[in-house]
Write a protein that holds these residues in place. Structure first.
Motif, PDB file in Angstrom:
ATOM      1  N   ARG A 146       0.845  -1.198   0.000  1.00  0.00           N
ATOM      2  CA  ARG A 146       0.000   0.000   0.000  1.00  0.00           C
ATOM      3  C   ARG A 146       0.876   1.241   0.000  1.00  0.00           C
ATOM      4  O   ARG A 146       2.077   1.158   0.224  1.00  0.00           O
ATOM      5  N   ALA A 147       0.245   2.383  -0.173  1.00  0.00           N
ATOM      6  CA  ALA A 147       0.963   3.662  -0.090  1.00  0.00           C
ATOM      7  C   ALA A 147       1.021   4.104   1.367  1.00  0.00           C
ATOM      8  O   ALA A 147       0.058   3.951   2.117  1.00  0.00           O
ATOM      9  N   THR A 148       2.169   4.638   1.775  1.00  0.00           N
ATOM     10  CA  THR A 148       2.341   5.145   3.137  1.00  0.00           C
ATOM     11  C   THR A 148       1.782   6.554   3.253  1.00  0.00           C
ATOM     12  O   THR A 148       1.285   7.116   2.274  1.00  0.00           O
ATOM     13  N   GLU A 149       1.921   7.131   4.446  1.00  0.00           N
ATOM     14  CA  GLU A 149       1.492   8.515   4.681  1.00  0.00           C
ATOM     15  C   GLU A 149       2.249   9.476   3.765  1.00  0.00           C
ATOM     16  O   GLU A 149       1.736  10.533   3.414  1.00  0.00           O
ATOM     17  N   ASN A 150       3.487   9.106   3.410  1.00  0.00           N
ATOM     18  CA  ASN A 150       4.327   9.934   2.537  1.00  0.00           C
ATOM     19  C   ASN A 150       4.171   9.570   1.067  1.00  0.00           C
ATOM     20  O   ASN A 150       4.991   9.957   0.240  1.00  0.00           O
ATOM     21  N   ASN A 151       3.151   8.791   0.771  1.00  0.00           N
ATOM     22  CA  ASN A 151       2.858   8.346  -0.588  1.00  0.00           C
ATOM     23  C   ASN A 151       3.970   7.482  -1.184  1.00  0.00           C
ATOM     24  O   ASN A 151       4.243   7.538  -2.376  1.00  0.00           O
ATOM     25  N   ARG A 152       4.631   6.720  -0.326  1.00  0.00           N
ATOM     26  CA  ARG A 152       5.616   5.737  -0.791  1.00  0.00           C
ATOM     27  C   ARG A 152       4.985   4.355  -0.695  1.00  0.00           C
ATOM     28  O   ARG A 152       4.092   4.129   0.092  1.00  0.00           O
ATOM     29  N   ARG A 153       5.495   3.442  -1.454  1.00  0.00           N
ATOM     30  CA  ARG A 153       4.993   2.073  -1.441  1.00  0.00           C
ATOM     31  C   ARG A 153       5.665   1.287  -0.321  1.00  0.00           C
ATOM     32  O   ARG A 153       6.885   1.307  -0.187  1.00  0.00           O
ATOM     33  N   ALA A 154       4.851   0.601   0.491  1.00  0.00           N
ATOM     34  CA  ALA A 154       5.397  -0.205   1.584  1.00  0.00           C
ATOM     35  C   ALA A 154       4.492  -1.408   1.813  1.00  0.00           C
ATOM     36  O   ALA A 154       3.304  -1.387   1.486  1.00  0.00           O
ATOM     37  N   LYS A 155       5.082  -2.427   2.366  1.00  0.00           N
ATOM     38  CA  LYS A 155       4.336  -3.631   2.704  1.00  0.00           C
ATOM     39  C   LYS A 155       3.709  -3.422   4.079  1.00  0.00           C
ATOM     40  O   LYS A 155       4.403  -3.171   5.057  1.00  0.00           O
ATOM     41  N   TYR A 156       2.393  -3.506   4.147  1.00  0.00           N
ATOM     42  CA  TYR A 156       1.665  -3.377   5.409  1.00  0.00           C
ATOM     43  C   TYR A 156       1.285  -4.766   5.903  1.00  0.00           C
ATOM     44  O   TYR A 156       0.885  -5.620   5.117  1.00  0.00           O
ATOM     45  N   TYR A 157       1.417  -4.954   7.196  1.00  0.00           N
ATOM     46  CA  TYR A 157       1.138  -6.241   7.821  1.00  0.00           C
ATOM     47  C   TYR A 157      -0.096  -6.127   8.688  1.00  0.00           C
ATOM     48  O   TYR A 157      -0.268  -5.152   9.414  1.00  0.00           O
ATOM     49  N   ALA A 158      -0.955  -7.133   8.610  1.00  0.00           N
ATOM     50  CA  ALA A 158      -2.185  -7.163   9.405  1.00  0.00           C
ATOM     51  C   ALA A 158      -2.284  -8.511  10.105  1.00  0.00           C
ATOM     52  O   ALA A 158      -1.851  -9.544   9.581  1.00  0.00           O
ATOM     53  N   LEU A 159      -2.859  -8.485  11.280  1.00  0.00           N
ATOM     54  CA  LEU A 159      -3.033  -9.692  12.082  1.00  0.00           C
ATOM     55  C   LEU A 159      -4.157 -10.546  11.498  1.00  0.00           C
ATOM     56  O   LEU A 159      -5.176 -10.024  11.040  1.00  0.00           O
ATOM     57  N   THR A 160      -3.978 -11.849  11.498  1.00  0.00           N
ATOM     58  CA  THR A 160      -5.022 -12.781  11.067  1.00  0.00           C
ATOM     59  C   THR A 160      -5.665 -13.389  12.316  1.00  0.00           C
ATOM     60  O   THR A 160      -5.193 -13.189  13.438  1.00  0.00           O
ATOM     61  N   ASP A 161      -6.731 -14.154  12.112  1.00  0.00           N
ATOM     62  CA  ASP A 161      -7.366 -14.846  13.249  1.00  0.00           C
ATOM     63  C   ASP A 161      -6.376 -15.797  13.923  1.00  0.00           C
ATOM     64  O   ASP A 161      -6.334 -15.895  15.147  1.00  0.00           O
ATOM     65  N   ARG A 162      -5.568 -16.459  13.119  1.00  0.00           N
ATOM     66  CA  ARG A 162      -4.553 -17.361  13.667  1.00  0.00           C
ATOM     67  C   ARG A 162      -3.540 -16.578  14.515  1.00  0.00           C
ATOM     68  O   ARG A 162      -3.089 -17.039  15.556  1.00  0.00           O
ATOM     69  N   GLY A 163      -3.209 -15.371  14.066  1.00  0.00           N
ATOM     70  CA  GLY A 163      -2.294 -14.511  14.805  1.00  0.00           C
ATOM     71  C   GLY A 163      -2.895 -14.057  16.129  1.00  0.00           C
ATOM     72  O   GLY A 163      -2.209 -13.987  17.147  1.00  0.00           O
TER      73      GLY A 163
END
Length: 109
Positions: A68-85
């Motif tokens: 996704r795009a960051t606050e600074n409009n750069r591309r970065a990998k965002y991590y989200a918790l899953t149910d297993r997590g």
């Protein structure tokens, strides 16, 4: 802020990452900053430890990643918790709670 950061106890980084991601999806640098902020500078996570831990969590199905795009409009990998997590975090937190209580009893004896 403390003068010197402490080394993280082995096995805690992944739990701290999961806890950090409970609130919202974040990119790696955001996870690092959040851990440092919440620990008041006691824990500083270096990229050489963070990214392998994120990779292990992703392979275990405990987090998922999305570019996704960051606050600074750069591309970065965002991590989200899953149910297993979430389940893993709950179990790990309970285990740590038991260990902390046991250590406290030993130190008070």
């Amino acid at each position: 802020m403390p003068e010197k950061s402490s080394e993280m106890i082995q096995g805690t980084l992944e739990m701290l990452i999961l806890k950090t991601l409970v609130l919202e999806p974040m990119h790696g640098y955001g996870v690092t900053l959040r851990i440092e902020q919440i620990s008041r500078g006691v824990f500083r996570v270096n990229p050489g430890s963070l990214f392998p831990a994120l990779s292990r969590l992703e392979r275990a199905g405990q987090i998922k990643a999305q570019w996704r795009a960051t606050e600074n409009n750069r591309r970065a990998k965002y991590y989200a918790l899953t149910d297993r997590g979430r389940k893993a975090l709950k179990e790990e937190s309970q285990q740590w709670g038991r260990q902390i209580e046991a250590i406290a009893r030993i130190l008070e004896a």
